[in-house]
Design a protein around this motif. Sequence first.
Motif, mmCIF file in Angstrom:
data_model
loop_
_atom_site.group_PDB
_atom_site.id
_atom_site.type_symbol
_atom_site.label_atom_id
_atom_site.label_comp_id
_atom_site.label_asym_id
_atom_site.label_seq_id
_atom_site.Cartn_x
_atom_site.Cartn_y
_atom_site.Cartn_z
ATOM 1 N N UNK A 10 0.862 -1.180 0.000
ATOM 2 C CA UNK A 10 0.000 0.000 0.000
ATOM 3 C C UNK A 10 0.896 1.228 0.000
ATOM 4 N N UNK A 76 7.916 -12.122 -4.765
ATOM 5 C CA UNK A 76 7.231 -11.208 -3.848
ATOM 6 C C UNK A 76 8.223 -10.169 -3.313
ATOM 7 N N UNK A 77 9.380 -10.687 -2.869
ATOM 8 C CA UNK A 77 10.387 -9.794 -2.303
ATOM 9 C C UNK A 77 10.877 -8.763 -3.325
ATOM 10 N N UNK A 81 10.342 -4.798 -3.133
ATOM 11 C CA UNK A 81 11.615 -4.053 -3.066
ATOM 12 C C UNK A 81 11.639 -2.958 -4.134
ATOM 13 N N UNK A 85 11.676 1.302 -3.581
ATOM 14 C CA UNK A 85 12.705 2.232 -4.063
ATOM 15 C C UNK A 85 12.067 3.513 -4.596
ATOM 16 N N UNK A 90 3.868 0.215 2.523
ATOM 17 C CA UNK A 90 3.541 -0.746 3.573
ATOM 18 C C UNK A 90 3.533 -2.105 2.888
ATOM 19 N N UNK A 91 4.536 -2.953 3.171
ATOM 20 C CA UNK A 91 4.616 -4.233 2.463
ATOM 21 C C UNK A 91 3.669 -5.262 3.067
ATOM 22 N N UNK A 92 3.041 -6.035 2.230
ATOM 23 C CA UNK A 92 2.131 -7.064 2.730
ATOM 24 C C UNK A 92 2.845 -8.395 2.841
ATOM 25 N N UNK A 126 14.547 3.361 6.478
ATOM 26 C CA UNK A 126 14.805 2.033 5.917
ATOM 27 C C UNK A 126 14.853 1.007 7.039
ATOM 28 N N UNK A 128 16.619 -2.269 8.545
ATOM 29 C CA UNK A 128 17.877 -3.021 8.478
ATOM 30 C C UNK A 128 17.842 -4.165 9.475
ATOM 31 N N UNK A 257 20.094 -5.469 4.255
ATOM 32 C CA UNK A 257 19.140 -4.405 4.011
ATOM 33 C C UNK A 257 19.538 -3.615 2.779
ATOM 34 N N UNK A 258 18.872 -2.527 2.486
ATOM 35 C CA UNK A 258 17.639 -2.095 3.142
ATOM 36 C C UNK A 258 16.453 -2.974 2.746
ATOM 37 N N UNK A 259 15.597 -3.257 3.725
ATOM 38 C CA UNK A 259 14.387 -4.028 3.483
ATOM 39 C C UNK A 259 13.188 -3.085 3.404
ATOM 40 N N UNK A 262 8.904 -4.229 6.508
ATOM 41 C CA UNK A 262 8.001 -5.324 6.897
ATOM 42 C C UNK A 262 7.736 -5.325 8.391
#
Lengths: 268, 91
Positions: A10, A76-77, A81, A85, A90-92, A126, A128, A257-259, A262
């Motif tokens: 989102x 998905x990742x 990702x 960038x 907001x990652x699901x 970010x 980490x 990272x950066x992730x 999540x």
Amino acid sequence: MDRLIYLYGLIPRKEEGQQPLPPLKGFDGTDNLYTIPIGDITAVVCQLDPEKYSEESIKERVNDDMEWLQEKAFHHHETVMALSKIFTVIPLKFCTLYKNPDSLKRAVQSNRSNMLYTFDLIAGHEEWNLKMYCNDQLLKKQVSGSNPVIEAKREEISQLSKGKQFFEKKKLDKLIESQLEEEKNKISENIHLHLKELARKGDVKKAWSAAATARKEDMAWNGVYLVEKSKVERFLEQIQQYEKELRENGWQLEASGPWPAYHFSSFS
Amino acid sequence: MSLRETIENKEIALIDILDVILDKGVALKADLVISIAGVDLVYLDLRLLIASVESLVQAQQVNGKTVSSEQFNREREELADATGQPIEWEN
């Protein structure tokens, strides 16, 4: 029957206006991702054939088809990702699926205030991750050589008869083990608390067993941090510094990272 | 290169991805609920598969032989038969 909606993430709707969604392939590799505006929030989704992707069939593949899971987990990742960038995302969770757009809209609307709060929290930050490992043998030598409690115990044992020594030495080994765990936790926690100061937020995750990571040693610490972008370099330098100081004592520090955020955008 | 870039460019291990996308991520009420039997269990299964391929390669290296790709593929197929798991990868 409606096509299923796979929800990746989102984003604030105003950010979508500033930059269009890049072309990204969906979960089954054919259709592209697209957006569904829901008030001031935009959902980034793709469509899936409900006959091919039933709840049962996905569960089966997740549990029995490791290669499929690996491929889709990477998909998905990488997709989330790529979004992170460009946008505040907001990652699901992996495989968050809705039966139709209305159902998705209802789910988003009922969490709107949580989401707006989360956008504020993670924007410009970010995520980490730091995993710490410790070679027990090296640290054990140190602990057993320099710990006053253990020294005293050893002295005591040397005065005993041979038979008693055997059992007392067993007990001593146990004591060393527990002192070792304590020492590991103390070192890890100190690092964690310091890193937390450099970050906006910091949390402790479950540490993995050696069996899961295929390393010789258990993971000593699994920490996750939400770091302001401008402070990331400083944060990583600090980790590098710790790594240098502790390496000869058998420690390994692994930052990743950066992730997408999540961990820090989770609410439920 | 900054530290950030160095770490960012490192290859990410699958365990790190699973640790993140299965464990966390917003638990927004979904229509299809895909529950997964603990990340460590999933990952352990996967490790066993990877480890069996790795140990095959290592065993060959210890023997000091260079493994021809045909020989390797043949052994890989045998391994796949033995474990009942399809092993495919892109060349």
